[in-house]
Structure formats: C-alpha cells, structure tokens
Scaffold this motif. Structure first.
Motif, PDB file in Angstrom:
ATOM      1  N   GLU A 182       7.144   6.275  -7.974  1.00 20.22           N
ATOM      2  CA  GLU A 182       8.435   6.433  -8.656  1.00 20.22           C
ATOM      3  C   GLU A 182       9.006   5.075  -9.053  1.00 20.22           C
ATOM      4  N   ASP A 183       8.935   4.102  -8.150  1.00 20.79           N
ATOM      5  CA  ASP A 183       9.450   2.772  -8.429  1.00 20.79           C
ATOM      6  C   ASP A 183       8.703   2.116  -9.591  1.00 20.79           C
TER       7      ASP A 183
ATOM      8  N   VAL B 194       5.098   5.483 -12.579  1.00 22.69           N
ATOM      9  CA  VAL B 194       3.772   6.031 -12.867  1.00 22.69           C
ATOM     10  C   VAL B 194       3.618   7.348 -12.116  1.00 22.69           C
ATOM     11  N   PRO B 195       2.737   8.227 -12.585  1.00 21.74           N
ATOM     12  CA  PRO B 195       2.526   9.495 -11.868  1.00 21.74           C
ATOM     13  C   PRO B 195       1.853   9.266 -10.523  1.00 21.74           C
ATOM     14  N   ASP B 196       2.216  10.080  -9.544  1.00 25.80           N
ATOM     15  CA  ASP B 196       1.640  10.008  -8.210  1.00 25.80           C
ATOM     16  C   ASP B 196       0.477  10.991  -8.142  1.00 25.80           C
ATOM     17  N   GLU B 197      -0.643  10.583  -8.703  1.00 27.40           N
ATOM     18  CA  GLU B 197      -1.817  11.446  -8.719  1.00 27.40           C
ATOM     19  C   GLU B 197      -2.981  10.709  -8.097  1.00 27.40           C
TER      20      GLU B 197
ATOM     21  N   TYR C 130       4.604   1.500   2.115  1.00 25.50           N
ATOM     22  CA  TYR C 130       5.720   2.189   1.470  1.00 25.50           C
ATOM     23  C   TYR C 130       5.237   3.575   1.080  1.00 25.50           C
ATOM     24  N   PRO C 131       6.040   4.608   1.225  1.00 25.88           N
ATOM     25  CA  PRO C 131       5.576   5.946   0.868  1.00 25.88           C
ATOM     26  C   PRO C 131       5.009   5.988  -0.562  1.00 25.88           C
ATOM     27  N   ARG C 132       3.849   6.582  -0.673  1.00 17.64           N
ATOM     28  CA  ARG C 132       3.122   6.627  -1.953  1.00 17.64           C
ATOM     29  C   ARG C 132       3.974   7.191  -3.082  1.00 17.64           C
ATOM     30  N   ASN C 133       4.657   8.292  -2.818  1.00 11.24           N
ATOM     31  CA  ASN C 133       5.453   8.919  -3.879  1.00 11.24           C
ATOM     32  C   ASN C 133       6.604   8.020  -4.326  1.00 11.24           C
ATOM     33  N   LEU C 134       7.217   7.305  -3.384  1.00  8.94           N
ATOM     34  CA  LEU C 134       8.312   6.399  -3.740  1.00  8.94           C
ATOM     35  C   LEU C 134       7.799   5.164  -4.478  1.00  8.94           C
TER      36      LEU C 134
ATOM     37  N   LEU D 254       0.847  -1.186   0.000  1.00  2.00           N
ATOM     38  CA  LEU D 254       0.000   0.000   0.000  1.00  2.00           C
ATOM     39  C   LEU D 254       0.883   1.237   0.000  1.00  2.00           C
ATOM     40  N   GLY D 255       0.643   2.141  -0.939  1.00  4.89           N
ATOM     41  CA  GLY D 255       1.323   3.425  -0.933  1.00  4.89           C
ATOM     42  C   GLY D 255       0.674   4.317   0.105  1.00  4.89           C
TER      43      GLY D 255
END
Length: 133
Positions: free
Chosen positions: A59-60, A63-66, A52-56, A10-11
């Motif tokens: 990034e992994d 895909v865009p973090d939107e 795990y942090p959503r933005n990371l 889960l982000g």
C-alpha cells in the motif's frame, strides 16, 4: 546519489513470527519498539533490516499485493570459513527457516546454500573462496 544501501525492508505476513525468526532464532539485534507497532528494526553491520506487514508495504509503495513466485531478489550473508555455511543454514532451519538449496560447491568457485525465512524471502549463505586471488 551515494552508492549505499542503508535499509532493507521485508514485507511479512506475520510480524510476530518474523520477529521471532530474526531476533530469537538468528540472533539479530532488534531495536526497541512499542508492542503495537507495525514495524520492527534490526541494526546490522553496515545497514538496517526492517520487517513490515506485506499488505501495508504494498500500500505504501502503491503496488498490488500479489504473490507471484520468485521476487527476483535474494539477500546474502558471506562467511569467512567454508564450514560456517553449513552452520548458518542449520541455525536458520532450527529457527524455522526452510533450506531451499543445501550447501554445495558453486560455479563461481565458492561454496553456498540458500534458506527461506517464514515469508519465503531467500537468503544465500556463501563462502567466497578467495584463495586464488
């Protein structure tokens, strides 16, 4: 490919808050981790859950973090007694979750409700009434 899910990640926006929710609030068994680690793992029956942090995570996966609303995914926890649905929903709410759909009889013959964790990930808590089968 073997038909098996071994890990759900889960982000999350706030790792510490999510750890408190799952470990302290819901009692999920967390694996040991370094204090400065960006990930937390929980050993569940049959699979693992990671935070795990959503933005990371975005990034992994490249895909865009939107945030766009409903992600199209829910997690489910089935219980063996109808009354357990309400008890688990109450436990999740007391831990800081938000009840999205109160427990009720559902079209497929069972009894279920939904809660959202601190990041809005949806969990269905269900009693699948299998007495007719």
């Amino acid at each position: 490919m073997d038909p098996e899910i071994t890990l759900v990640t889960l982000g999350v926006d706030d790792l510490d808050e999510s750890i408190r929710f799952y470990r302290d609030g819901l009692g999920f068994p967390m694996r040991d981790r370094e204090d400065d680690s960006d990930v937390a793992f929980f050993t569940l029956d049959g699979t693992w859950l990671s935070l795990y942090p959503r933005n990371l995570l975005a990034e992994d996966a490249k895909v865009p973090d939107e945030e766009t609303g409903f992600s199209g995914i829910t997690l489910a926890h089935n219980v063996s007694e109808r009354d357990e649905v309400n008890a688990v929903l109450e436990e999740a709410e007391a831990a800081g979750g938000r009840i999205v759909k109160p427990a009720q009889d559902v079209f497929w013959g069972g009894y279920s409700g939904y809660f959202a964790d601190p990041d809005g990930h949806l969990w269905e808590v269900a009693y699948p009434d299998l007495t007719d089968e």
